[in-house]
Structures are given as C-alpha cells and as structure tokens.
Write an enzyme that holds these catalytic residues in place. Structure first.
Site, PDB file in Angstrom:
ATOM      1  N   ASP A 187       0.396   1.725   0.264  1.00 31.64           N
ATOM      2  CA  ASP A 187       1.581   0.942   0.633  1.00 31.64           C
ATOM      3  C   ASP A 187       2.743   1.867   1.030  1.00 31.64           C
ATOM      4  O   ASP A 187       3.013   2.855   0.335  1.00 31.64           O
ATOM      5  CB  ASP A 187       1.990   0.103  -0.593  1.00 31.64           C
ATOM      6  N   GLU A 228      -0.431   2.736   5.298  1.00 31.07           N
ATOM      7  CA  GLU A 228       0.520   1.847   5.967  1.00 31.07           C
ATOM      8  C   GLU A 228       1.715   2.706   6.403  1.00 31.07           C
ATOM      9  O   GLU A 228       2.526   3.112   5.577  1.00 31.07           O
ATOM     10  CB  GLU A 228       0.992   0.732   5.020  1.00 31.07           C
TER      11      GLU A 228
END
Ligand code: GLC
Length: 479
Positions: A187, A228
């Site tokens: 993330d 990401e």
C-alpha cells in the site's frame, strides 16, 4: 505450485473482504465467506487472489488503518480462518497475496496509543502538506505538537528512519510468509520516506524494497510483491520493479486512460517499454477498490457495458499480468445513488460530502436470488441495488453471453505472453499479436473488416468488427 516466475503472466483477482461474501450473516464479508466461494474463482480461471486488509482495525479506512498486523479482525474471522482459506485456495491451485500497509498504522495501534513518538512523524509546527483525503496532513495533540497523516488523522504516518519500524515490518512480512502467503500488495509503496522536498517517491524508499526482496527470495517458491505507486511516470514506477526490488507495480495510467485508441496505444507502449527496461512484466488494471468502476467510467448504460466487455478482452490480451477487481467479471456498475447516511469512506466524511468517495465501488457482490442482499449474506453493510438480480453470479452462469462467461472464456483461452507486436489497422482500431492471439479492438465509430474468424469476441460479430468491440483471433500462419 512451483512454476517459475508465475507472477510474470498471472491474472490476479482482488478481493475486498468486507464486500465479497458474508459467511456468518452479520452483513459484512469475511474470510470463511471467501473460502466458501473459492470455486467461483477457480472456475473463473484466475491464478491468484489479492486480499485487501483483513487485519485488526477500527475500520476508519476500510481496514487500511491497521491496529495489529499479525491478527485477523474479528469481523473477518480468525487466524485459523485465514489458514483454512490459504490451504483451500492452494488446494485449488490459487495463490494468495495479502496487503501490507507500511506507510501508516491505525491511531489504535499500540505504538501510537503508548506514545512511541520516535516511530511516527511528530513536529513542533506543521508544514503546508495536505492530506490525500482533504484538509491538512497534520493533527495537533495535547502537548501542542503535531503528527503527520497523509490520509485520515486515524492513520498516523510511520517514521521509516526508525530501525524499530524497519525491523517490525520485516517481522510482519515473515509472519505471513511463514504462514504460506505467496506475496504482498504494498500500500502506498512510494510514500514511506519523507524529505524536505516531499513525501512521494523519495530515493531512500528503494532501500526498503532491496531489504524486502532479500526476505522474499529467502523463502521457497516464488513469493512476489506488487507496489501501489501513483501520481508519477512509467519510468519512475519502473524503478520499484528494478532488479533486486519488487516484482510488479500497478499500471494506473492504463486504469485512468479514456476509451480512445491513440491514448491507449501510447500508454500500452510506454508501459511495456518502461517495465522492459528493468526486465519486469507490464501489468494492467481497469478497476480497484479506490476508483469508480469502469463500466460506469466508460459511458452510460449500454455503452459503458459494451466498452467494458471490449476493454476486458483488450486487457486480457496484453502481455504480462492483469488485475481483476471483484465484481468486474459481473459487469457491476458503480453504485451512484447510495444514501448519504450509509456512506463511510473518509474521503466523503472529511470533505463534508464534497467528494463522493469510494463506497460506490465497494457495494457487496450479488451471488444469487432475485432481491437484495442477493446471497451475499443475511444482510449487507452497504445497500445493494434492487436491479442487480440479472447481474448475480447465478444468473450469469446460466447466460452464455454474460460478462461472467466472457471473462471465463477469455481466462481459459489466454496464454502467457511477454511480447506484443502491433499490426496495421484502420484509424481508431488497435490490432496486435500477443500470446499466440491476434487481438483487434475497434474504438472507432464504424465497423471495420475482420482479419480472421474470431475465437472470442466481446460483442456479436458477423464479417466485420463493430464499434466498441474486441475480437481474439488465431495469429495468421505467415507471422
Ligand atoms: C491506498 C489504498 C486506499 C487507502 C490508502 C491509505 O491507496 O488503496 O484504499 O485508503 O492507501 O491506506
């Protein structure tokens, strides 16, 4: 499950656990719900699952606010449920990657609660940085100092210059690798290091991934990680997947592309080239839990759905690896008319309703039956549109022309491929060879001649390829 570098050509299905399937009838999806529905995914033909966070969390940001990285939140089940899910998935030939959220913890994490300030980013005075969820990125605490949160105030950013933070995350990686996960989705992978000049894509962040790669490589099998990284160029993104770092990064340029041939071709070329310079596979994605669903993004009603079908065969015809977000195989649209009082996304809450937020792409999946909650469970935490009866898995299984059967056929026909060769095509048409297929996508407004008889097409074809349609054909013997 040892095939070499499986991730280079994998199709990975994203599960947002809260909204996939509810095993215990409390209206919220959970791990046993997923385990009970694995046949849907095995039958669909994907290679792996990525599970969005299911860790202990106050759920301010749907679980991207983690209070305990080594435990399952009771709303999702138990660690035993996770082990059962992993074993069942592996038993069906499905790999499992889990989400790791290293940029920030929850404010309910013991470190923050116990005032371990060295592990967070405290300052005597805030700078001008704004939170990605709106408002200032700093919140003041009782003694007058401020802490940084790039997202919600309930998500304090960690200090990655602290050796304890680095050690802790290496321990967390090992915890899940020891349990047998096949990898991680990282993330906000470009956010952990902050300098005077900014908070994204700072040089030192790459040191972290060089350390993590060594850990991944020290485990048997092919453990992988996907980053990401957003708001930057393909060349900058490629640095995260260079030798000795991570394996893949999401392709947000492709996700954000309009339905327009020249832009798509430019993005496809740039993505393949940038990944190729570092020997990484290109990746493709149309939707995820943060973005408006592409059926809705691509146009109203029939047009959006038709383009989404064509886009699916474009994406799955490209070389490299692809990500499918739960529900796209059902052609789910964004739910645009959720009542204000059910919305929970911090983007919505923090903007005072000015930003609609992401709840509309997180509505639970319709599995069966004629009325909400369509077999999701006994109820659903976000209301489901009454007109989704035709979109259930059950209804679409029975319909040979459904989106579900299109994805299924495509996934079963798709062959691993590392290369793409463009073929001449009329204006507004993309035509390429990859993985033993000739793929033609008509993004123009007129029908065009078909070079061969399709093996599969996104809409009916006769001897021409209609607008907003993709066809997969065998490659001509001469090429
Ligand atoms: C990522 C997640 C998003 C989350 C944010 C903060 O962008 O995909 O859902 O809100 O990070 O963790």
């Amino acid at each position: 499950m040892t095939d070499v570098e499986w991730w280079r050509h994998a199709v990975i299905y994203q599960i947002y656990p809260r909204s996939f399937a509810d095993g215990n009838g409390d209206g919220v999806g959970d791990l046993p719900g997923i385990t009970a529905r694995l046949d849907h995914l095995a039958d669909l033909g994907v290679d792996a699952l990525w599970l969005s966070p299911f860790y202990r969390s106050p759920m301010v940001d749907g679980g991207y606010d983690v209070a305990d990285y080594r435990d399952v939140d009771p709303v999702f089940g138990t660690l035993q449920d996770f082990d059962d899910l992993l074993a069942a998935a592996h038993g069906k030939g499905l790999r499992v990657i889990v989400d790791i959220v290293p940029n920030h913890t929850s404010s309910e994490h013991p470190w923050f609660r116990e005032g371990r300030r060295d592990r967070y980013l405290f300052a005597d005075a805030p700078n001008a940085w704004q939170s990605l969820f709106g408002g200032p990125a700093w919140t003041q605490v009782e003694d007058g100092s401020w802490y940084l949160h790039l997202f919600d105030p309930a998500q304090p950013d960690l200090n990655w210059r602290s050796p304890e933070v680095r050690d802790e995350f290496e321990g967390i990686l090992r915890f899940w690798l020891d349990r047998g996960v096949d990898g991680f989705r990282v993330d906000v992978a470009h956010g952990m290091i902050k300098t005077e000049s900014g908070y994204f894509d700072q040089e030192e962040v790459h040191d972290i991934y060089r350390d993590w790669r060594k850990i991944l490589d020290s485990y048997p099998g092919e453990r992988m990680a996907v980053a990401e990284v957003f708001d930057t160029t393909p060349e900058r993104v490629a640095r995260y997947v260079a030798a000795g770092e991570l394996h893949q990064a999401f392709n947000f340029d492709f996700l954000e592309a309009p339905w327009e041939s020249a832009t798509l071709r430019r993005i496809i070329d740039a993505s393949i080239e940038a990944a190729g310079t570092v020997g990484a596979p290109p990746t493709w994605v149309l939707s995820n839990h943060d973005r408006q669903r592409h059926v809705t993004r691509f146009g109203d009603g029939v047009t959006g759905l038709r383009r989404a079908r064509a886009a699916a065969l474009l994406m799955l015809g490209l070389p490299g690896s692809a990500y499918v977000y739960q529900g796209e195989e059902l052609g789910l649209p964004e739910v645009l008319d959720l009542p204000d009082e059910v919305r929970v996304d911090p983007q919505w809450i923090r903007s005072g309703g000015a930003v609609t937020g992401r709840d509309g792409c997180r509505v639970p999946l319709p599995w069966s039956g004629d009325a909400p909650p369509f077999g999701f469970g006994a109820s659903s935490w976000l209301p489901m549109p009454a007109d989704w009866a035709a979109l259930t898995v059950q209804a679409q299984r029975a319909d040979p022309d459904s989106m579900l059967n299109l994805y299924r056929r495509a996934l079963h026909l798709r062959q691993p491929s590392g290369t793409l060769t463009w073929r001449p095509a009329p204006a507004g048409v993309l035509c390429f060879e990859s993985g033993g297929l000739l793929v033609a996508v008509n993004l123009s407004s007129s029908p065009v001649p078909l070079p061969a008889t399709p093996l599969l097409s996104s809409s009916p074809v006769n001897d021409t390829l209609p607008p907003d349609t993709t066809a997969w054909m065998p490659t001509p013997p001469s090429s």
